[in-house]
Design a protein around this motif. Structure first.
Motif, mmCIF file in Angstrom:
data_model
loop_
_atom_site.group_PDB
_atom_site.id
_atom_site.type_symbol
_atom_site.label_atom_id
_atom_site.label_comp_id
_atom_site.label_asym_id
_atom_site.label_seq_id
_atom_site.Cartn_x
_atom_site.Cartn_y
_atom_site.Cartn_z
ATOM 1 N N HIS A 60 -13.312 9.893 53.220
ATOM 2 C CA HIS A 60 -12.504 8.693 53.013
ATOM 3 C C HIS A 60 -11.107 8.831 53.621
ATOM 4 O O HIS A 60 -10.533 7.849 54.112
ATOM 5 C CB HIS A 60 -12.409 8.384 51.517
ATOM 6 N N GLY A 127 -11.681 -3.113 58.201
ATOM 7 C CA GLY A 127 -12.731 -2.987 57.193
ATOM 8 C C GLY A 127 -12.914 -1.550 56.733
ATOM 9 O O GLY A 127 -13.045 -1.281 55.531
ATOM 10 N N VAL A 128 -12.909 -0.624 57.686
ATOM 11 C CA VAL A 128 -13.062 0.798 57.345
ATOM 12 C C VAL A 128 -11.869 1.280 56.528
ATOM 13 O O VAL A 128 -12.023 2.009 55.539
ATOM 14 C CB VAL A 128 -13.221 1.648 58.623
ATOM 15 N N ALA A 130 -9.857 -0.540 54.642
ATOM 16 C CA ALA A 130 -9.902 -1.158 53.319
ATOM 17 C C ALA A 130 -10.937 -0.464 52.435
ATOM 18 O O ALA A 130 -10.682 -0.188 51.248
ATOM 19 C CB ALA A 130 -10.228 -2.642 53.449
ATOM 20 N N TRP A 131 -12.096 -0.162 53.012
ATOM 21 C CA TRP A 131 -13.155 0.527 52.258
ATOM 22 C C TRP A 131 -12.695 1.900 51.784
ATOM 23 O O TRP A 131 -12.891 2.264 50.620
ATOM 24 C CB TRP A 131 -14.397 0.657 53.135
ATOM 25 N N SER A 132 -12.072 2.647 52.673
ATOM 26 C CA SER A 132 -11.613 3.992 52.310
ATOM 27 C C SER A 132 -10.489 3.930 51.281
ATOM 28 O O SER A 132 -10.402 4.776 50.385
ATOM 29 C CB SER A 132 -11.147 4.747 53.556
ATOM 30 N N VAL A 134 -10.085 1.642 48.946
ATOM 31 C CA VAL A 134 -10.702 1.347 47.647
ATOM 32 C C VAL A 134 -11.419 2.581 47.111
ATOM 33 O O VAL A 134 -11.340 2.904 45.919
ATOM 34 C CB VAL A 134 -11.683 0.162 47.779
ATOM 35 N N ALA A 135 -12.108 3.296 48.000
ATOM 36 C CA ALA A 135 -12.858 4.487 47.584
ATOM 37 C C ALA A 135 -11.934 5.577 47.056
ATOM 38 O O ALA A 135 -12.300 6.322 46.138
ATOM 39 C CB ALA A 135 -13.680 5.017 48.753
#
Length: 211
Positions: A60, A127-128, A130-132, A134-135
């Protein structure tokens, strides 16, 4: 100064309007760009499927770095298209037309084209990231947001500066040197990973030499 900004915005407006004449083409090119750059992140996923961490960096954390770099490069790549095509303009003689106009040649080149299809890379990077984020359960403060924006802005300036240097070389080489791609596109690939994984001389090159 304000007049130059107004003129630049007019250039961008004309460029965007021209590209929006073919909306279906724009959408397909953007999606294609998103998928093509997405393969790079798949490679990172495959790497971390084999190794738990990379010099102490988790998936992440590397994904966040990857997203940030791609956001910066997508903006620079979209805005510096005129400089990227400068070598062809010098060879064809089109650059002479810019010299006859009572405006800055740098301004005219910068406003040559805003490549909208680069939104595909931007969306993928965002997107990547934002995903990381949140993770990792990042708690964003105002200071963190400002720091992130300044970091991205710095990346945009660095990548655009490299493209301008590449364009400048066209005066002596008649065309831009492909070797510059090792520090533009190659720089993107390099900065997607923690710099600690590289050899010391390579770290110094991309920390002090290239910037």
């Amino acid at each position: 100064m304000l007049n130059s900004v107004h003129l630049y915005m007019r250039y961008i407006e004309i460029s965007v309007r021209g590209q929006m004449q073919y909306r279906a083409s724009f959408v397909m090119l953007s999606i294609g760009h998103l998928l093509a750059t997405g393969v790079e992140f798949v490679a990172i996923l495959v790497l971390f499927a084999r190794f738990d961490n990379l010099q102490g960096w988790t998936l992440h954390e590397v994904a966040f770095l990857y997203g940030m770099v791609n956001i910066a490069f997508s903006i620079a790549d979209a805005a510096a298209r005129g400089f990227d095509l400068f070598g062809n303009m010098v060879k064809s003689g089109d650059f002479d037309r810019l010299l006859t106009r009572p405006r800055s040649t740098a301004l005219q080149l910068a406003g040559q084209e805003l490549t909208l299809r680069r939104v595909g890379r931007f969306a993928q990077g965002f997107g990547v990231m934002a995903w990381s984020s949140v993770a990792m359960d990042v708690s964003w403060s105002a200071t963190d947001v400002v720091l992130l924006m300044m970091t991205v802005a710095g990346g945009v300036c660095m990548f655009m500066g490299l493209v301008v240097v590449q364009a400048t070389l066209a005066f002596w080489t008649t065309e831009t040197l492909e070797i510059m791609n090792t520090v533009t596109y190659g720089g993107v690939e390099t900065t997607q990973y923690p710099i600690a994984i590289y050899r010391p001389w390579f770290q110094r090159l991309f920390t002090f030499g290239v910037p």
